[in-house]
Design an enzyme around this catalytic site. Sequence first.
Site, PDB file in Angstrom:
ATOM      1  N   CYS A  79      30.605  -2.051   0.622  1.00  0.00           N
ATOM      2  CA  CYS A  79      30.041  -3.046  -0.280  1.00  0.00           C
ATOM      3  C   CYS A  79      30.782  -3.026  -1.628  1.00  0.00           C
ATOM      4  CB  CYS A  79      28.539  -2.832  -0.446  1.00  0.00           C
ATOM      5  SG  CYS A  79      27.682  -4.260  -1.120  1.00  0.00           S
ATOM      6  N   HIS A 167      26.773  -2.774   5.141  1.00  0.00           N
ATOM      7  CA  HIS A 167      26.323  -1.373   5.041  1.00  0.00           C
ATOM      8  C   HIS A 167      26.176  -0.761   6.434  1.00  0.00           C
ATOM      9  CE1 HIS A 167      25.404  -1.189   0.701  1.00  0.00           C
ATOM     10  NE2 HIS A 167      25.154  -2.482   0.846  1.00  0.00           N
ATOM     11  N   GLU A 169      25.567   2.279   7.079  1.00  0.00           N
ATOM     12  CA  GLU A 169      24.671   3.429   7.030  1.00  0.00           C
ATOM     13  C   GLU A 169      23.214   3.076   7.299  1.00  0.00           C
ATOM     14  OE1 GLU A 169      25.066   2.103   2.656  1.00  0.00           O
ATOM     15  OE2 GLU A 169      26.217   2.005   4.522  1.00  0.00           O
TER      16      GLU A 169
END
Length: 509
Positions: A79, A167, A169
Site C-alpha cells: 500500500c 493488503h 496480510e
Amino acid sequence: MQEMILILDCGSQYTQLIARRVRELNMYCEIKPFNYSPKSIENIKGVIISGSPFSVKDTNAPEVNIKSYVGNIPVLGLCYGAQYIAKIYGGIVEASPTREYGRAKLERANLDSQLLSNVKDKSQVWMSHGDTIMKIPDVAERTAGTDSIENAAFEIKDKMLYGLQFHPEVYHTKEGAKILDNFVSLICKCSKNWSPEVFAESEITSLRKEIGKEKVVLGLSGGVDSSVAAVMLHKAIGKQLHCIFVDNGLLRKNEFEEVLDSYKDMGLNIKGVRAANRFYQSLKGKVDPEMKRKAIGHTFIEVFDEEANNIEGVKWLAQGTIYPDIIESVSVNGPSVTIKSHHNVGGLPDKMNLKVVEPLKSLFKDEVRKLGYSLKVPENILERHPFPGPGLAIRVLGEVTEEKIRILQEVDSIYIDELKKSNYYNKVWQAGAIFLPVSSVGVMGDERTYENAVCLRAVNSTDGMTADWSQLPYEFLSDVSNKIINRVKGINRVVYDISSKPPATIEWE
C-alpha cells in the site's frame, strides 16, 4: 545468527498482522519504526514496508531509507510502501477520485511473477487507500491490476523491489498468505526454521549465559505470560529465580489462593503477598483509565520493591513482557500509536536499579502458549483466558471501590463458571464482565429497584491484535443473565457487548 524479515512500520493499523502472517510461515520477523537503520543487514533476508495513514505527497510523510537494502536484499512495499517505492523511482502517485476501500478482484498481468506465483486470476484482494499509483516507474514492470486500478502490483526485478497496492496480510485477501510465502520462500530464500520450540532452546542457553550465578526476581500474576517466563527462567537458572505474587485486591474471586496452589508442583520459589488495601487507597478518587493504570503500577512497584529488597543479592528483574506490549508502548512520529500504557513495560528498573531480562519480548500471545506446552507448563495455566495487568480495576468504569470489585468478582465468577460448564470457555479467547457506571430501574417481586448494570464481554482472537465478538447462544446468555441478577445483590441489568477490535478494544478501559 537468526535469519529474519524486517518490517518497517509506517503507521498502518495492519502492521502487526504482517508480522503475525510472517511468523505463521515459521519465519522470524521484527517490527521497527520506518526510520530504523540496522547496524548490519547480515541476518536480514528481506524487508517489508507497511501501509500508512499518510499520503506519500504529505510533507510529513514517513521517509524510509531503503538505500542500504536495495540491490542487497528484497524489499516488498504494501500500500503506502508500494506508493513510496513507485514515487522515489519516478512513478506518479495521485489522489484517487474516490477512496478505494474493500474487496477487489486481482487481474494477473504477468504470469512469470515470483511474488504472484500460483495466485489465481480474479483472486480476491483487500484495498484500503486514498492515493493510487497512476504510473509505475519506467524501470518497473506491472504484474497485476484490478477492475478499478491499473497498477495493483509491480516489480523492479534488477533491484529486487516489489510493490502491492493491496493488503496481503488481511484475511479478506484470500491468497494473501501464499503471496507472503512467495516473498519469504521464493524471493528471499528463507530457511523458515523458526518456531517457539527452537526459540526456547536458544533462549534458555542465552539466559543461562547472560545471568550467570546472579539472582533474579519476577512478579508472577498467574497468567500465561508470567508463568511461561518463570518456567523458562527456572529451566535456565533454577533456584536463582525468586517469584513474588501480589494480591492487589483486583484479582478474580479466590484467584490468589488458586494461583498459589497451581504453582505448588512446578518447583518455583514463590511468595504470596496480600496488599489489597494499599491498592484500594491508591485508586481512591481516580476515574481516568490512565490514572488508574498508573496508580496500580506505582503501588505495585512499591510493594514489589519492598519484597524484592528482602531477597539478598538480587541483580535482575524478570518481566513477562510480550511483543504486543512492546509494539503498543512505542510511538515514533505517529506509527504504532500508544493505545494504552503497560505497567510491565518500564517503570520498575529505574527505581530498583536492577538489570532487566524479558525472555518473551519477541513473542506473540499464541506463540507464548505454544512455548509453554513445549516447556510442560500445566494446561490449566496455559488455557486461562488473558487477564489485564491492572486486573478488575479497568473493568470497573469510573472510580474503583472495594464494594464494586466484590460485586464484579461475583458476576465474573458466575460468568466464567457457566462458560466452563457449558464447554464454551475453550471456544472463547477471552471473556469477562464490566461494571458499568449506570443505574437503572428494575422490578424484583413486588419491589421497584434502582441498581447497577454489568456488561458481559467475550471475544475470539489469535493474539489480541484483532478480535471478533463471540456469538454465544441466546439461551446461554439468558441463563447467565438470570443467574447473575438472582444471585448478585446490587445488579438488576445485564447487557452483552457485540463490538469487534478494531474499532473497539477488547477491554473497555
